[in-house]
Design an enzyme around this catalytic site. Structure first.
Site, PDB file in Angstrom:
ATOM      1  N   MET A   1      47.208  28.573  44.939  1.00 13.81           N
ATOM      2  CA  MET A   1      46.792  29.736  45.496  1.00 13.81           C
ATOM      3  C   MET A   1      45.207  30.167  44.935  1.00 13.81           C
ATOM      4  O   MET A   1      43.709  29.852  45.724  1.00 13.81           O
ATOM      5  CB  MET A   1      47.342  30.520  44.999  1.00 13.81           C
ATOM      6  CG  MET A   1      48.770  31.122  44.984  1.00 13.81           C
ATOM      7  SD  MET A   1      49.727  32.202  44.723  1.00 13.81           S
ATOM      8  CE  MET A   1      50.500  31.217  43.082  1.00 13.81           C
TER       9      MET A   1
ATOM     10  N   GLU B   1      41.194  29.844  43.829  1.00 10.84           N
ATOM     11  CA  GLU B   1      39.814  29.387  43.803  1.00 10.84           C
ATOM     12  C   GLU B   1      38.523  29.809  42.995  1.00 10.84           C
ATOM     13  O   GLU B   1      39.439  30.980  43.121  1.00 10.84           O
ATOM     14  CB  GLU B   1      40.129  29.594  45.590  1.00 10.84           C
ATOM     15  CG  GLU B   1      41.403  29.165  46.508  1.00 10.84           C
ATOM     16  CD  GLU B   1      40.426  29.288  47.835  1.00 10.84           C
ATOM     17  OE1 GLU B   1      39.225  29.347  48.184  1.00 10.84           O
ATOM     18  OE2 GLU B   1      41.237  28.257  49.129  1.00 10.84           O
TER      19      GLU B   1
ATOM     20  N   GLY C   1      40.278  35.163  42.964  1.00 13.52           N
ATOM     21  CA  GLY C   1      41.827  35.149  42.536  1.00 13.52           C
ATOM     22  C   GLY C   1      43.529  36.061  42.893  1.00 13.52           C
ATOM     23  O   GLY C   1      44.174  36.319  43.258  1.00 13.52           O
TER      24      GLY C   1
ATOM     25  N   GLU D   1      58.559  34.767  40.231  1.00 12.25           N
ATOM     26  CA  GLU D   1      57.690  34.173  38.768  1.00 12.25           C
ATOM     27  C   GLU D   1      57.265  35.021  37.518  1.00 12.25           C
ATOM     28  O   GLU D   1      57.215  34.539  36.743  1.00 12.25           O
ATOM     29  CB  GLU D   1      56.232  33.568  39.949  1.00 12.25           C
ATOM     30  CG  GLU D   1      55.311  33.414  38.356  1.00 12.25           C
ATOM     31  CD  GLU D   1      53.874  32.763  39.526  1.00 12.25           C
ATOM     32  OE1 GLU D   1      53.024  33.333  40.418  1.00 12.25           O
ATOM     33  OE2 GLU D   1      53.110  31.647  38.638  1.00 12.25           O
ATOM     34  N   ARG D   2      57.333  36.304  38.475  1.00 15.92           N
ATOM     35  CA  ARG D   2      57.012  37.905  37.382  1.00 15.92           C
ATOM     36  C   ARG D   2      57.708  37.481  36.336  1.00 15.92           C
ATOM     37  O   ARG D   2      57.991  37.783  34.774  1.00 15.92           O
ATOM     38  CB  ARG D   2      56.900  38.626  37.992  1.00 15.92           C
ATOM     39  CG  ARG D   2      54.857  38.291  38.278  1.00 15.92           C
ATOM     40  CD  ARG D   2      54.753  39.578  39.139  1.00 15.92           C
ATOM     41  NE  ARG D   2      53.288  38.773  39.582  1.00 15.92           N
ATOM     42  CZ  ARG D   2      52.630  38.794  41.188  1.00 15.92           C
ATOM     43  NH1 ARG D   2      53.209  40.073  41.812  1.00 15.92           N
ATOM     44  NH2 ARG D   2      51.677  38.585  41.045  1.00 15.92           N
TER      45      ARG D   2
ATOM     46  N   GLN E   1      46.576  39.409  12.564  1.00 15.45           N
ATOM     47  CA  GLN E   1      46.563  40.420  11.243  1.00 15.45           C
ATOM     48  C   GLN E   1      46.665  40.284   9.806  1.00 15.45           C
ATOM     49  O   GLN E   1      46.197  40.462   9.050  1.00 15.45           O
ATOM     50  CB  GLN E   1      46.478  41.616  11.504  1.00 15.45           C
ATOM     51  CG  GLN E   1      45.369  43.285  10.688  1.00 15.45           C
ATOM     52  CD  GLN E   1      43.725  42.463  11.118  1.00 15.45           C
ATOM     53  OE1 GLN E   1      43.756  41.826  11.585  1.00 15.45           O
ATOM     54  NE2 GLN E   1      43.367  43.156  10.242  1.00 15.45           N
TER      55      GLN E   1
HETATM   56  C1  LIG Z   1      45.337  28.821  32.206  1.00 18.38           C
HETATM   57  C2  LIG Z   1      45.679  29.298  33.868  1.00 18.38           C
HETATM   58  C3  LIG Z   1      46.666  29.112  34.853  1.00 18.38           C
HETATM   59  C4  LIG Z   1      46.763  29.385  36.182  1.00 18.38           C
HETATM   60  N1  LIG Z   1      47.723  28.923  37.060  1.00 18.38           N
HETATM   61  C5  LIG Z   1      47.291  28.993  38.417  1.00 18.38           C
HETATM   62  C6  LIG Z   1      47.998  27.766  38.794  1.00 18.38           C
HETATM   63  O1  LIG Z   1      48.816  26.911  38.112  1.00 18.38           O
HETATM   64  N2  LIG Z   1      48.256  28.357  40.500  1.00 18.38           N
HETATM   65  C7  LIG Z   1      47.354  29.153  40.569  1.00 18.38           C
HETATM   66  O2  LIG Z   1      47.050  29.245  42.067  1.00 18.38           O
HETATM   67  N3  LIG Z   1      46.425  29.781  39.653  1.00 18.38           N
HETATM   68  C8  LIG Z   1      46.481  30.211  38.456  1.00 18.38           C
HETATM   69  N4  LIG Z   1      45.747  30.661  38.262  1.00 18.38           N
HETATM   70  C9  LIG Z   1      44.539  31.481  38.388  1.00 18.38           C
HETATM   71  C10 LIG Z   1      45.138  33.055  38.165  1.00 18.38           C
HETATM   72  O3  LIG Z   1      46.832  33.080  38.140  1.00 18.38           O
HETATM   73  C11 LIG Z   1      44.499  33.822  38.172  1.00 18.38           C
HETATM   74  O4  LIG Z   1      43.227  33.646  37.299  1.00 18.38           O
HETATM   75  C12 LIG Z   1      44.488  35.334  38.384  1.00 18.38           C
HETATM   76  O5  LIG Z   1      45.269  35.607  39.570  1.00 18.38           O
HETATM   77  C13 LIG Z   1      43.532  35.330  38.352  1.00 18.38           C
HETATM   78  O6  LIG Z   1      42.054  35.802  39.433  1.00 18.38           O
HETATM   79  P1  LIG Z   1      41.085  35.538  38.790  1.00 18.38           P
HETATM   80  O7  LIG Z   1      40.399  34.326  37.945  1.00 18.38           O
HETATM   81  O8  LIG Z   1      39.691  35.527  40.260  1.00 18.38           O
HETATM   82  O9  LIG Z   1      40.590  37.033  38.572  1.00 18.38           O
HETATM   83  P2  LIG Z   1      39.568  38.226  39.485  1.00 18.38           P
HETATM   84  O10 LIG Z   1      40.687  38.342  40.503  1.00 18.38           O
HETATM   85  O11 LIG Z   1      38.069  37.835  39.544  1.00 18.38           O
HETATM   86  O12 LIG Z   1      39.656  39.569  38.518  1.00 18.38           O
HETATM   87  C14 LIG Z   1      38.597  39.988  37.463  1.00 18.38           C
HETATM   88  C15 LIG Z   1      39.207  41.029  37.058  1.00 18.38           C
HETATM   89  O13 LIG Z   1      39.153  42.488  38.315  1.00 18.38           O
HETATM   90  C16 LIG Z   1      40.000  42.861  38.322  1.00 18.38           C
HETATM   91  N5  LIG Z   1      40.220  42.844  39.638  1.00 18.38           N
HETATM   92  C17 LIG Z   1      40.984  43.101  40.701  1.00 18.38           C
HETATM   93  N6  LIG Z   1      41.125  42.880  41.460  1.00 18.38           N
HETATM   94  C18 LIG Z   1      42.126  44.659  41.267  1.00 18.38           C
HETATM   95  C19 LIG Z   1      41.675  45.558  41.421  1.00 18.38           C
HETATM   96  N7  LIG Z   1      42.211  45.561  42.787  1.00 18.38           N
HETATM   97  N8  LIG Z   1      42.427  46.284  41.152  1.00 18.38           N
HETATM   98  C20 LIG Z   1      41.829  46.242  39.467  1.00 18.38           C
HETATM   99  N9  LIG Z   1      40.967  45.455  38.843  1.00 18.38           N
HETATM  100  C21 LIG Z   1      41.009  44.550  39.339  1.00 18.38           C
HETATM  101  C22 LIG Z   1      41.121  41.942  37.174  1.00 18.38           C
HETATM  102  O14 LIG Z   1      42.920  42.523  37.256  1.00 18.38           O
HETATM  103  C23 LIG Z   1      40.251  41.036  36.402  1.00 18.38           C
HETATM  104  O15 LIG Z   1      40.455  42.194  35.026  1.00 18.38           O
HETATM  105  C24 LIG Z   1      45.992  30.343  35.889  1.00 18.38           C
HETATM  106  C25 LIG Z   1      44.804  30.481  35.703  1.00 18.38           C
HETATM  107  C26 LIG Z   1      44.798  30.408  34.050  1.00 18.38           C
HETATM  108  C27 LIG Z   1      43.776  30.558  33.412  1.00 18.38           C
END
Ligand SMILES: Cc1cc2nc3c(=O)[nH]c(=O)nc-3n(C[C@H](O)[C@H](O)[C@H](O)COP(=O)(O)OP(=O)(O)OC[C@H]3O[C@@H](n4cnc5c(N)ncnc54)[C@H](O)[C@@H]3O)c2cc1C
Length: 379
Positions: free
Chosen positions: A126, A128, A132, A242-243, A336
């Site tokens: 999902m 990109e 995210g 999932e959650r 800690q």
């Molecule tokens: C080890 C690992 C495994 C993963 N596995 C998968 C996988 O198998 N498949 C897949 O599709 N993805 C996967 N992910 C992706 C993961 O689900 C995303 O990293 C996650 O959903 C957050 O998206 P982002 O990294 O783009 O952060 P962002 O969406 O850019 O968020 C950055 C910050 O902004 C905050 N934020 C964003 N929107 C809001 C809002 N509306 N209100 C308040 N705060 C907000 C977030 O909480 C965060 O603190 C994986 C990630 C990691 C690191």
């Protein structure tokens, strides 16, 4: 605290799964950590023992155990040995259900047997580079060309990204509607489907997390799951389960971290007495014990509600929020109380600390969980 929602058959399943892990996983953990990926053969071994998609119908090779307590047990046992790379919950409780729920009879017959045998490893793509949390902001597109779709775009942070044989890829299908997306099963070897490097991470060292690229990939219509515009709904629908898996693993991870810390502070001496005898240590551990017990009761109740199809997305979000925040607190306090040794990789608490951090981020960040919960409160 005694738990009362498992029956004899669950306890037997736990024993069998635990001995499988002790035989086929524990001896290889260091080697997989070094390699950055688990060995494919462990998937087939798990399949042979019936540990993959145990809920699937017998006609596909499953055992029709439609009871989430079995998934919970596997999440707990994997967390107890601190193995983040062998992601049975991702394969069985997240990706497999997309095919079972939204696939047609032909697709299920084609894919489920190999998935259950552990020959076809699954991933879901999902996220990109620029989207995210905001899934509707994704840019990967799938254009309808009659008998096939043409996929273009890229995904990042995909778990099982290197090992996966079948990747469920979310892609936009209508430029006029940002929520219109389809779920496409992209198969290993399809022309234009490429994988990037194994990403270097803070923790979860044995898990292959990769970038995926789709350059004019021709995906036959037979590989579309359900409706070409229904993918966003399908994703939202499955995220609650999932959650719940995250919550099951997080409480068990917190329990493991607490146990490792209790063992350590009983042995370690400072000022001529065990660290366990300082009031600060005892109070910290008592707080953790209490919070883990409370989290466990809540999670077990969520599992039973989910069995009855009564778990709402809001309550699943509460479970993930509370338990993953708790896990991170417990591993931090655990480090800690270990002092400098807690910062050393050879100590389990160090790996637990590193592995835990992502739990508050993936499958929806804690902030997104709060959004979901507060939306349910009509705020
Ligand atoms: C080890 C690992 C495994 C993963 N596995 C998968 C996988 O198998 N498949 C897949 O599709 N993805 C996967 N992910 C992706 C993961 O689900 C995303 O990293 C996650 O959903 C957050 O998206 P982002 O990294 O783009 O952060 P962002 O969406 O850019 O968020 C950055 C910050 O902004 C905050 N934020 C964003 N929107 C809001 C809002 N509306 N209100 C308040 N705060 C907000 C977030 O909480 C965060 O603190 C994986 C990630 C990691 C690191």
């Amino acid at each position: 605290m005694l738990r009362n929602h498992f029956e004899t058959e669950h306890n037997l399943f736990r024993d069998a799964f635990r001995s499988f892990l002790n035989k086929e996983v524990v001896p290889h953990q260091e080697e997989w950590e070094e390699a950055g990926v688990v060995d494919r053969s462990v998937w087939r071994k798990a399949g042979e023992k019936g540990f993959l998609l145990p809920w699937a119908e017998e006609e596909y090779g499953g055992t029709a155990l439609k009871d989430f307590r079995y998934e919970q047990i596997m999440c707990e046992e994997l967390a107890a040995i601190n193995e983040p790379g062998f992601m049975i919950p991702l394969h069985s409780a997240l990706c497999g259900p997309y095919i079972a729920e939204y696939g047609n009879a032909e697709q299920k017959a084609r894919w489920l047997p190999g998935i259950i045998r552990g020959e076809s490893i699954l991933a879901v793509a999902m996220t990109e580079p620029s989207a995210g949390s905001d899934l509707a902001g994704m840019r990967t597109t799938a254009v309808d060309k009659g008998d096939h779709f043409v996929l273009n775009g890229s995904k990042v942070f995909i778990s099982n990204g290197l090992l996966a044989d079948l990747v469920i890829v979310a892609a936009k299908t209508d430029p006029a509607n940002k929520h219109a997306m389809g779920l496409f099963v992209v198969e290993r070897g399809m022309e234009g489907f490429e994988r990037g490097r194994n990403l270097k991470k803070l923790g979860m060292k044995s898990q292959d997390t990769a970038e995926l690229f789709f350059n004019n990939v021709k995906v036959p219509k037979e590989n579309l799951l359900g409706d070409a515009k229904g993918g966003f709904f399908y994703l939202m629908n499955m995220l609650a389960q999932e959650r719940l898996t995250n919550a099951c693993g997080a409480v068990a991870g917190a329990e493991a971290a607490l146990n490792a810390t209790v063992d350590y502070v009983k042995e370690r001496k400072a000022f001529d007495r065990p660290v366990a005898h300082f009031q600060n240590t005892r109070f910290k551990l008592a707080e953790m014990r209490t919070q883990i017990d409370v989290a466990q009761v809540f999670t077990d109740r969520c599992v039973m509600d989910h069995n009855q199809k009564k778990l709402t997305p809001e309550v699943a979000a509460e479970a993930k929020l509370f338990t993953t925040e708790l896990l991170c607190k417990v591993v931090d306090e655990g480090v800690q109380l270990h002092g400098g040794w807690g910062y050393m990789w050879e100590y389990p608490i160090c790996k637990m600390y590193a592995n835990a951090r992502i739990q508050r981020i993936f499958a929806g960040t804690s902030e997104i969980m709060k959004e979901i919960i507060s939306r349910g409160m009509k705020l």
